[in-house]
Design a protein around this motif. Structure first.
Motif, PDB file in Angstrom:
ATOM      1  N   LEU A 185     -13.786  -4.434  18.410  1.00 22.16           N
ATOM      2  CA  LEU A 185     -13.174  -5.668  17.911  1.00 22.16           C
ATOM      3  C   LEU A 185     -11.731  -5.375  17.566  1.00 22.16           C
ATOM      4  O   LEU A 185     -11.430  -4.393  16.879  1.00 22.16           O
ATOM      5  CB  LEU A 185     -13.919  -6.163  16.660  1.00 22.16           C
ATOM      6  CG  LEU A 185     -13.271  -7.344  15.936  1.00 22.16           C
ATOM      7  CD1 LEU A 185     -13.259  -8.596  16.807  1.00 22.16           C
ATOM      8  CD2 LEU A 185     -13.993  -7.632  14.612  1.00 22.16           C
ATOM      9  N   SER A 220      -3.960   2.979   9.942  1.00 28.06           N
ATOM     10  CA  SER A 220      -3.275   2.854  11.221  1.00 28.06           C
ATOM     11  C   SER A 220      -2.051   3.751  11.216  1.00 28.06           C
ATOM     12  O   SER A 220      -1.571   4.161  10.170  1.00 28.06           O
ATOM     13  CB  SER A 220      -2.850   1.405  11.441  1.00 28.06           C
ATOM     14  OG  SER A 220      -1.812   1.073  10.542  1.00 28.06           O
ATOM     15  N   PHE A 273       4.841   4.048  10.317  1.00 30.07           N
ATOM     16  CA  PHE A 273       5.158   4.810  11.521  1.00 30.07           C
ATOM     17  C   PHE A 273       5.392   6.269  11.182  1.00 30.07           C
ATOM     18  O   PHE A 273       6.410   6.848  11.543  1.00 30.07           O
ATOM     19  CB  PHE A 273       6.369   4.210  12.240  1.00 30.07           C
ATOM     20  CG  PHE A 273       6.139   2.796  12.673  1.00 30.07           C
ATOM     21  CD1 PHE A 273       5.419   2.532  13.824  1.00 30.07           C
ATOM     22  CD2 PHE A 273       6.580   1.738  11.903  1.00 30.07           C
ATOM     23  CE1 PHE A 273       5.165   1.231  14.218  1.00 30.07           C
ATOM     24  CE2 PHE A 273       6.330   0.434  12.289  1.00 30.07           C
ATOM     25  CZ  PHE A 273       5.628   0.180  13.445  1.00 30.07           C
ATOM     26  N   THR A 305       2.365 -11.330   1.651  1.00 29.80           N
ATOM     27  CA  THR A 305       3.401 -10.304   1.652  1.00 29.80           C
ATOM     28  C   THR A 305       4.536 -10.671   2.587  1.00 29.80           C
ATOM     29  O   THR A 305       4.291 -11.019   3.742  1.00 29.80           O
ATOM     30  CB  THR A 305       2.793  -8.977   2.153  1.00 29.80           C
ATOM     31  OG1 THR A 305       1.563  -8.776   1.478  1.00 29.80           O
ATOM     32  CG2 THR A 305       3.710  -7.815   1.876  1.00 29.80           C
ATOM     33  N   GLY A 347      -4.362   1.422   5.144  1.00 30.62           N
ATOM     34  CA  GLY A 347      -5.735   1.833   4.872  1.00 30.62           C
ATOM     35  C   GLY A 347      -6.508   0.785   4.100  1.00 30.62           C
ATOM     36  O   GLY A 347      -7.574   1.058   3.544  1.00 30.62           O
ATOM     37  N   ASP A 383      -8.659   5.452  15.165  1.00 32.17           N
ATOM     38  CA  ASP A 383      -9.697   4.577  15.713  1.00 32.17           C
ATOM     39  C   ASP A 383     -10.476   5.274  16.822  1.00 32.17           C
ATOM     40  O   ASP A 383     -11.591   4.875  17.161  1.00 32.17           O
ATOM     41  CB  ASP A 383      -9.079   3.267  16.222  1.00 32.17           C
ATOM     42  CG  ASP A 383      -8.386   2.521  15.092  1.00 32.17           C
ATOM     43  OD1 ASP A 383      -8.532   2.948  13.929  1.00 32.17           O
ATOM     44  OD2 ASP A 383      -7.685   1.538  15.367  1.00 32.17           O
ATOM     45  N   GLU A 404      -9.398   5.418   9.449  1.00 32.13           N
ATOM     46  CA  GLU A 404      -8.948   5.622   8.071  1.00 32.13           C
ATOM     47  C   GLU A 404      -7.719   4.777   7.777  1.00 32.13           C
ATOM     48  O   GLU A 404      -7.640   4.089   6.770  1.00 32.13           O
ATOM     49  CB  GLU A 404      -8.624   7.108   7.861  1.00 32.13           C
ATOM     50  CG  GLU A 404      -8.060   7.412   6.483  1.00 32.13           C
ATOM     51  CD  GLU A 404      -7.780   8.903   6.287  1.00 32.13           C
ATOM     52  OE1 GLU A 404      -8.244   9.728   7.085  1.00 32.13           O
ATOM     53  OE2 GLU A 404      -7.077   9.228   5.319  1.00 32.13           O
ATOM     54  N   ALA A 461       0.797  -1.212   0.000  1.00 31.46           N
ATOM     55  CA  ALA A 461       0.000   0.000   0.000  1.00 31.46           C
ATOM     56  C   ALA A 461       0.826   1.255   0.000  1.00 31.46           C
ATOM     57  O   ALA A 461       1.823   1.342   0.705  1.00 31.46           O
ATOM     58  CB  ALA A 461      -0.908   0.001   1.218  1.00 31.46           C
ATOM     59  N   THR A 467      -5.121 -10.341   8.109  1.00 32.54           N
ATOM     60  CA  THR A 467      -5.763  -9.514   9.146  1.00 32.54           C
ATOM     61  C   THR A 467      -7.254  -9.361   8.850  1.00 32.54           C
ATOM     62  O   THR A 467      -8.101  -9.550   9.729  1.00 32.54           O
ATOM     63  CB  THR A 467      -5.114  -8.116   9.205  1.00 32.54           C
ATOM     64  OG1 THR A 467      -3.728  -8.266   9.521  1.00 32.54           O
ATOM     65  CG2 THR A 467      -5.777  -7.243  10.257  1.00 32.54           C
TER      66      THR A 467
HETATM   67  C1  LIG Z   1       5.783  -0.328   7.815  1.00 30.26           C
HETATM   68  C2  LIG Z   1       4.730  -1.359   7.505  1.00 30.26           C
HETATM   69  C3  LIG Z   1       4.242  -1.464   6.232  1.00 30.26           C
HETATM   70  C4  LIG Z   1       3.281  -2.423   5.922  1.00 30.26           C
HETATM   71  N1  LIG Z   1       2.850  -2.519   4.645  1.00 30.26           N
HETATM   72  C5  LIG Z   1       1.951  -3.483   4.321  1.00 30.26           C
HETATM   73  C6  LIG Z   1       1.496  -3.635   3.001  1.00 30.26           C
HETATM   74  O1  LIG Z   1       1.893  -2.861   2.108  1.00 30.26           O
HETATM   75  N2  LIG Z   1       0.636  -4.617   2.714  1.00 30.26           N
HETATM   76  C7  LIG Z   1       0.172  -5.463   3.681  1.00 30.26           C
HETATM   77  O2  LIG Z   1      -0.604  -6.336   3.364  1.00 30.26           O
HETATM   78  N3  LIG Z   1       0.550  -5.347   4.947  1.00 30.26           N
HETATM   79  C8  LIG Z   1       1.445  -4.380   5.291  1.00 30.26           C
HETATM   80  N4  LIG Z   1       1.842  -4.255   6.594  1.00 30.26           N
HETATM   81  C9  LIG Z   1       1.247  -5.128   7.603  1.00 30.26           C
HETATM   82  C10 LIG Z   1      -0.046  -4.475   8.141  1.00 30.26           C
HETATM   83  O3  LIG Z   1       0.300  -3.330   8.892  1.00 30.26           O
HETATM   84  C11 LIG Z   1      -0.790  -5.415   9.035  1.00 30.26           C
HETATM   85  O4  LIG Z   1      -1.336  -6.385   8.242  1.00 30.26           O
HETATM   86  C12 LIG Z   1      -1.878  -4.837   9.902  1.00 30.26           C
HETATM   87  O5  LIG Z   1      -2.397  -5.925  10.668  1.00 30.26           O
HETATM   88  C13 LIG Z   1      -3.094  -4.215   9.225  1.00 30.26           C
HETATM   89  O6  LIG Z   1      -2.838  -3.216   8.400  1.00 30.26           O
HETATM   90  P1  LIG Z   1      -2.746  -1.677   8.767  1.00 30.26           P
HETATM   91  O7  LIG Z   1      -2.085  -1.519  10.061  1.00 30.26           O
HETATM   92  O8  LIG Z   1      -2.094  -1.078   7.605  1.00 30.26           O
HETATM   93  O9  LIG Z   1      -4.251  -1.224   8.907  1.00 30.26           O
HETATM   94  P2  LIG Z   1      -5.047  -0.091   8.107  1.00 30.26           P
HETATM   95  O10 LIG Z   1      -5.744  -0.669   6.954  1.00 30.26           O
HETATM   96  O11 LIG Z   1      -4.208   1.097   7.865  1.00 30.26           O
HETATM   97  O12 LIG Z   1      -6.100   0.230   9.239  1.00 30.26           O
HETATM   98  C14 LIG Z   1      -7.364   0.804   8.983  1.00 30.26           C
HETATM   99  C15 LIG Z   1      -8.293   0.481  10.094  1.00 30.26           C
HETATM  100  O13 LIG Z   1      -8.540  -0.922  10.135  1.00 30.26           O
HETATM  101  C16 LIG Z   1      -8.741  -1.331  11.482  1.00 30.26           C
HETATM  102  N5  LIG Z   1      -7.719  -2.305  11.859  1.00 30.26           N
HETATM  103  C17 LIG Z   1      -6.496  -2.491  11.308  1.00 30.26           C
HETATM  104  N6  LIG Z   1      -5.836  -3.465  11.956  1.00 30.26           N
HETATM  105  C18 LIG Z   1      -6.671  -3.913  12.929  1.00 30.26           C
HETATM  106  C19 LIG Z   1      -6.572  -4.914  13.938  1.00 30.26           C
HETATM  107  N7  LIG Z   1      -5.470  -5.651  14.072  1.00 30.26           N
HETATM  108  N8  LIG Z   1      -7.620  -5.088  14.764  1.00 30.26           N
HETATM  109  C20 LIG Z   1      -8.738  -4.332  14.633  1.00 30.26           C
HETATM  110  N9  LIG Z   1      -8.881  -3.389  13.706  1.00 30.26           N
HETATM  111  C21 LIG Z   1      -7.861  -3.175  12.861  1.00 30.26           C
HETATM  112  C22 LIG Z   1      -8.643  -0.085  12.325  1.00 30.26           C
HETATM  113  O14 LIG Z   1      -9.927   0.463  12.444  1.00 30.26           O
HETATM  114  C23 LIG Z   1      -7.781   0.800  11.474  1.00 30.26           C
HETATM  115  O15 LIG Z   1      -7.948   2.185  11.728  1.00 30.26           O
HETATM  116  C24 LIG Z   1       2.806  -3.297   6.918  1.00 30.26           C
HETATM  117  C25 LIG Z   1       3.280  -3.163   8.216  1.00 30.26           C
HETATM  118  C26 LIG Z   1       4.244  -2.216   8.528  1.00 30.26           C
HETATM  119  C27 LIG Z   1       4.726  -2.098   9.930  1.00 30.26           C
END
Ligand SMILES: Cc1cc2nc3c(=O)[nH]c(=O)nc-3n(C[C@H](O)[C@H](O)[C@H](O)COP(=O)(O)OP(=O)(O)OC[C@H]3O[C@@H](n4cnc5c(N)ncnc54)[C@H](O)[C@@H]3O)c2cc1C
Ligand SMILES: Cc1cc2nc3c(=O)[nH]c(=O)nc-3n(C[C@H](O)[C@H](O)[C@H](O)COP(=O)(O)OP(=O)(O)OC[C@H]3O[C@@H](n4cnc5c(N)ncnc54)[C@H](O)[C@@H]3O)c2cc1C
Ligand code: SF4
Ligand code: SF4
Lengths: 387, 340, 268
Positions: free
Chosen positions: C62, C123, B150, C228, C129, C41, C121, B129, C100
């Motif tokens: 959740l 994390s 981060f 990934t 996102g 969140d 939106e 992403a 996830t």
């Molecule tokens: C630097 C970095 C880059 C990453 N890039 C990728 C990537 O490109 N592709 C990929 O597949 N994974 C990637 N990951 C892994 C990803 O962060 C995890 O899969 C994470 O569990 C969910 O994605 P997010 O944090 O980006 O959530 P986002 O989609 O950004 O979160 C959006 C919303 O979803 C909800 N949400 C997200 N995680 C949870 C949870 N565990 N429990 C409850 N609600 C939740 C929350 O409401 C949050 O505000 C990356 C991780 C790191 C540290």
């Protein structure tokens, strides 16, 4: 105005619960309204008397006025019945927290205290950045006589950081035994108390007391009068430690000859008394005694000084709320200094400095400096003056 | 292991680029992606194709050919008058399964992210992403995406070795559009996908762009302080030129030079723009908290000792009244030459 | 009619400026960083609670994450949420967004009778996102991302949401159940209710589900379910400002500035 007649049960409970008969003592003489600085600056004239009546009757509906009080303590001093007016306002604010109708911008302040340990939305890990390049030890009860509680503003606001840096330079040259909590220091909670969230303040106080207890703290020296007042007058069961303001410590150091004043600054001086060091805690002689150690300084009192000092406008949580330009108390203060042709206006509170400097720039008084007392002293003991 | 609907062995040496368009023109982010895809595959026999959806895609599809794509797959359908994540996911899914590209890239725009997020799950594949760079190993067909997390504090390289297509959304503005010779034999292939109104997930009741002032969401902020001495005309012009908004410190607001809604800081608006330019601002803490989340800060102040220089990425010690007009001119020249 | 039920997806994130990449193992050191609720969140739960303020609704939190999340997310209960479901199992660790979203969607299935799912939106750590769209896809529900306002129909079966787009907004109407993400900073999250806090922080039972409690296929969860892989990781120093001073005559400074500013130009 049917609205105004509705009894607010929550407010009634709060008034009774927190103060018992306190608000009831008011017999509507109006002395508070007459002395409150809002009367001087504002046409809309906050009627404290009327607000107290509303509080007695537990009718709400005073809107934003509830947030105007800066907790300066002026009214309490003139009230013949000793009504703790600002406390009544805080209880009222507490009601608004419960109803979730507080002014916007205040909730993020509480959240920042919760997540960051400071109300300024600054990272907790950067809390020690103010001391970059200085030798500031972490507190160790075995080695240090007292804990220097830096406070949030002095930790993060670059202007206030200068005062903190000046203070530790004095402490270091005078061989004082002190330490700080560093990144572990958290907000004292004073702003939370003044904004009326007493339950959260009590949580914060408990946690800080626990931390002090664990660290073996027996004496606390604060930079901000706000932390000082919170520790001294509002922390519950504070038996283990005493808290003093740094000006008191500096006076001790001067009196015992641990600070050598090498030069006497030549500018025309005055002192702005912070509310919390003049009314809530009558410490106003301390800075004057400190200044008496300087030979031949030119010092002149402002019209409103000591217990009659004029609030800067930044207390009571007002520092987080906007104040319209012609309603800023600090403007009056700067004008007063200007009338007395003061060149250096000293004070001992980071919030006062913020407000006074802001007004000084607004009024464009070119030859007036606002300095923290510690900055002033350091310029007299370190040959090259300030940093 | 989770298995994608087709794997590396079935994938074709194709980079598929999702093309976003608006009012008959391709979006900048899509133009950047075309350039990048061509660059990644240049000199090889990898194929690059565009994928475009809409009720009328003729003009933007032509534009894609003019930008050097040899092939554009177009899905036209009367219900696709606007982006709808269900209908678009469905259509893309069908095309991807037919074409089996090894790589599928999209812009990380609101629509691009909605689509990619759903499509990747439907295809059971990996999705990287908001990428800030892409690399492609032409031998192995492996795509390497650079992403940050981060708040930009950590940079990671991501791969999906066993899954196809390898999907990435790319942060807008990362790849610049290069000028390339149009391909003479470029083709637009129409693919029919059966869709009906019931494939639309939501009803769009209203859409409005422009007007509303919201400093907290502006990407570019031009801020003026007391040092501007009430002169905001030039700052407005600069903001307009960069597609941003004008903000201010408290003093110009107090003095009535600019509306209070535009005050930035502790008791004003807290902003997180990509770019903040501060002009004639000393850098008081009350102000700085309002821009400290900005990606890039440029400061112009006549006083070399001003605190603001501790908070900036680029600093200029100069009279803002002189620098700003010169800057406006220089920017105008720049955009002129890049269009020529 | 059943009680209207909103699930808010929330996660805990380390403070970004405290995160370190271990130069040897190339792993993220999260242990030594302070954590907080993912700030977006907080906006999500505030939207849910505002709906609850207006109609009878149950709000459940959740989250998928380690046990550490529990004490931190109890804050959501103190704000006004009724239940808290934590999906926690070593086997869930290492999940990318595919795994996830699969796990979260199975959690929502298991909770049952959910009308509305509200996410942040993005994390503050992974910041993809992608999770909201992914959950919607696994569930086969409609989605509206970047929402700023919600309006439910009288019979609670349809939701009208305002959504932010660059430079403007859209208003969408979707049938429920549906998944939403909310625009960061689209509201001011309420502070904890101190009458609830003792219950929320101590007494309230948190429902912790492991892999065997929710019906998941082992191939689709955690590291195993994640296409990934991370092949490189490095620390970027972003918080420190560069403080690069431009030198030269006014002409040359203007030219340098123009070069710095031009890339920020947003074409309409
Ligand atoms: C630097 C970095 C880059 C990453 N890039 C990728 C990537 O490109 N592709 C990929 O597949 N994974 C990637 N990951 C892994 C990803 O962060 C995890 O899969 C994470 O569990 C969910 O994605 P997010 O944090 O980006 O959530 P986002 O989609 O950004 O979160 C959006 C919303 O979803 C909800 N949400 C997200 N995680 C949870 C949870 N565990 N429990 C409850 N609600 C939740 C929350 O409401 C949050 O505000 C990356 C991780 C790191 C540290
Ligand atoms: C309770 C409280 C709340 C406040 N809230 C806010 C707030 O939300 N937002 C806010 O902004 N402030 C706020 N302030 C005010 C704040 O403390 C500062 O006073 C204010 O930010 C200073 O604004 P400034 O930098 O524009 O002006 P100054 O500090 O006067 O700085 C002007 C600068 O312009 C430079 N300059 C002069 N001429 C030129 C020129 N020709 N070219 C280039 N540079 C020039 C000068 O060198 C100087 O550095 C608050 C203050 C208080 C007490
Ligand atoms: S001064 Fe005291 S008694 Fe008089 S009106 Fe005010 S609060 Fe009441
Ligand atoms: S404490 Fe000060 S500001 Fe508050 S009501 Fe009394 S005089 Fe007015």
């Amino acid at each position: 105005m049917i609205d105004a007649l509705l009894i607010d049960d929550g407010l009634q409970d709060e008034m009774m619960g927190v103060f018992g008969q306190a608000a009831w003592a008011c017999f509507q003489c109006g002395a508070c309204t007459a002395t409150c600085p809002w009367g001087i600056v504002s046409e809309r004239s906050l009627s404290i008397r009327e607000m107290m009546r509303r509080a007695q009757l537990s009718v709400g509906g005073a809107g934003g006025d509830v947030w105007l009080c800066t907790d300066c303590g002026q009214c309490l001093q003139s009230c013949p019945r000793g009504v703790p007016v600002s406390r009544v306002f805080q209880a009222w604010r507490g009601q608004l927290w419960k109803k979730r109708t507080v002014e916007s911008g205040l909730t993020p302040v509480l959240w920042s205290v919760y997540w960051n340990g400071n109300p300024l939305s600054q990272p907790p890990s950067e809390r020690m950045n103010w001391a970059d390049g200085l030798d500031v030890p972490l507190f160790d009860a075995k080695e240090h006589e007292y804990l220097l509680f830096v406070g949030c503003t002095a930790s993060y606001d670059p202007r206030a950081q200068k005062a903190a840096r000046a203070l530790v330079r004095i402490l270091n040259t005078s061989g004082s035994d002190y330490g700080v909590l560093g990144e572990q220091e958290r907000c004292c909670g004073e702003c939370v108390l003044r904004m009326g969230h007493r339950p959260y303040f009590e949580d914060i106080a408990r946690a800080n007391l626990e931390q002090f207890r664990k660290a073996g703290v027996r004496r606390v020296v604060t930079i901000s009068p706000h932390c000082y007042d919170a520790f001294n007058n509002h922390y519950p069961d504070r038996k283990e430690f005493v808290s003093i303001h740094y000006s008191q410590l500096l006076l001790d150091l001067l009196a015992s000859g641990k600070i050598d004043l090498e030069s006497t600054p030549s500018s025309r001086l005055s002192f702005h008394d912070p509310c919390l060091l003049s009314r809530a805690n009558p410490e106003y002689e301390t800075p004057r005694e400190i200044l008496a150690h300087f030979d031949g300084i030119e010092f002149e009192e402002l019209d409103r000084s000591r217990a009659e000092t004029l609030c800067c406008g930044g207390g009571g949580g007002r520092i987080f709320l906007e104040t319209l330009p012609d309603e800023r108390f600090s403007n009056l203060r700067i004008q007063e200094a200007q009338q007395h042709a003061i060149q250096t206006l000293l004070t001992t509170c980071p919030l006062c400095i913020s407000c006074l400097e802001d007004s000084r720039s607004a009024i464009q008084v070119e030859n007036l400096k606002v300095l923290d007392l510690a900055e002033f002293i350091v310029s007299a003991i370190v040959p090259d003056g300030r940093e | 292991m989770a298995v994608s609907l087709y794997g590396p062995e079935d994938a074709r040496q194709t980079v598929c680029v999702y093309l976003e368009h608006n009012a008959g023109r391709l979006e900048d982010v899509s133009l950047g992606l075309i350039s990048k895809a061509l660059e990644l595959t240049s000199g090889s026999d990898w194929r690059v194709c565009g994928l475009i959806l809409g009720d009328d895609t003729r003009k933007p599809a032509q534009e894609a050919l003019a930008r050097g794509l040899g092939e554009v797959i177009s899905i036209q359908h009367e219900i696709m008058t606007r982006f709808d994540v269900s209908a678009f996911t469905r259509a893309c899914f069908e095309v991807i399964l037919q074409e089996k590209p090894a790589v599928f890239i999209l812009g990380a725009t609101p629509d691009g992210r909605d689509l990619a997020g759903r499509l990747a799950v439907r295809l059971r594949t990996g999705l990287n992403a908001d990428c800030t760079d892409l690399r492609l190993n032409l031998e192995t067909g492996q795509l390497i995406s650079e992403v940050s997390g981060f708040g930009g504090g950590v940079i990671a390289l991501l791969e999906s070795p066993a899954h196809r297509p390898q999907m990435s959304t790319v942060r807008p503005g990362v790849f610049e559009q290069q000028f390339v010779r149009p391909v003479k034999s470029g083709v637009i292939r129409q693919i029919d996908v059966s869709l009906s109104r019931s494939d639309l997930q939501s009803e769009l009741l209203e859409r409005s762009v422009g007007e509303r002032l919201d400093l907290s969401k502006s990407q570019v902020l031009i801020c003026g302080g007391r040092g501007m001495h009430g002169e905001f005309v030039q700052l407005n012009a600069l903001a307009e030129q960069l597609g941003g908004e004008v903000g201010a410190t408290r003093p110009p607001v107090d003095e009535g030079y600019i509306e209070r809604e535009r005050q930035i800081g502790q008791t004003g608006v807290v902003c997180r723009p990509k770019l903040a330019v501060t002009c004639g601002i000393s850098g008081a803490f009350h102000f700085v908290v309002g821009i400290q989340e900005a990606d890039t800060v440029v400061a112009i102040n006549i006083d070399p000792q001003a605190e603001i220089f501790n908070y900036c990425d680029y600093g200029v010690v100069a009279d803002a009244h002189q620098v700003i007009p010169a800057l406006i001119e220089a920017l105008a020249r720049e955009s002129h030459s890049s269009h020529a | 009619m059943h009680e209207f039920h909103i699930v808010v997806c929330m996660k805990v994130v380390p403070k970004a400026e405290e995160i370190r990449v271990d130069p040897e193992s190339l792993l993220l050191d999260r242990e030594n960083a302070r954590s907080e609720i993912n700030p977006p969140d907080m906006n999500a739960i505030e939207h849910a609670l505002r709906i609850k303020d207006q109609c009878r609704a149950r709000v459940s939190i959740l989250s998928m994450g380690p046990p550490l999340f529990e004490s931190i997310l109890r804050v959501g209960l103190a704000m006004g949420a009724d239940d808290f479901y934590l999906l926690s199992d070593r086997a869930f660790a290492g999940a990318d967004t595919l795994a996830t979203t699969y796990t979260l969607a199975r959690g929502i299935d298991k909770i049952g009778d959910v009308d509305l799912v509200i996410c942040g939106e993005e994390s503050a750590d992974g910041a993809t996102g992608q999770v909201p769209a992914g959950i919607a896809e696994w569930l086969g529900w409609p989605q509206v991302t970047l929402a700023t306002e919600f309006q439910l129909s009288d019979d609670y079966t349809v939701c009208t949401a305002r959504r932010e787009i660059p430079g403007g907004y859209e208003v969408h109407r979707v049938k429920l159940p549906a998944v939403f993400s909310v625009k960061t900073a689209s509201n001011e999250p309420r502070f904890m209710d101190f009458d609830r806090k003792p219950w929320a922080m101590e007494e309230a039972g948190v429902i912790v589900w492991s892999r065997s409690d929710i019906e998941v296929e082992d191939d689709l969860i955690g590291l195993k379910g994640s296409p990934t892989i991370v092949s490189g990781l490095e620390q970027a120093e972003t918080r420190a400002r560069q403080q690069h001073m431009l030198e030269g005559d006014p002409e040359s400074i203007a030219a340098q500035l123009a070069e710095i500013l031009a890339p920020f130009h947003t074409r309409n």
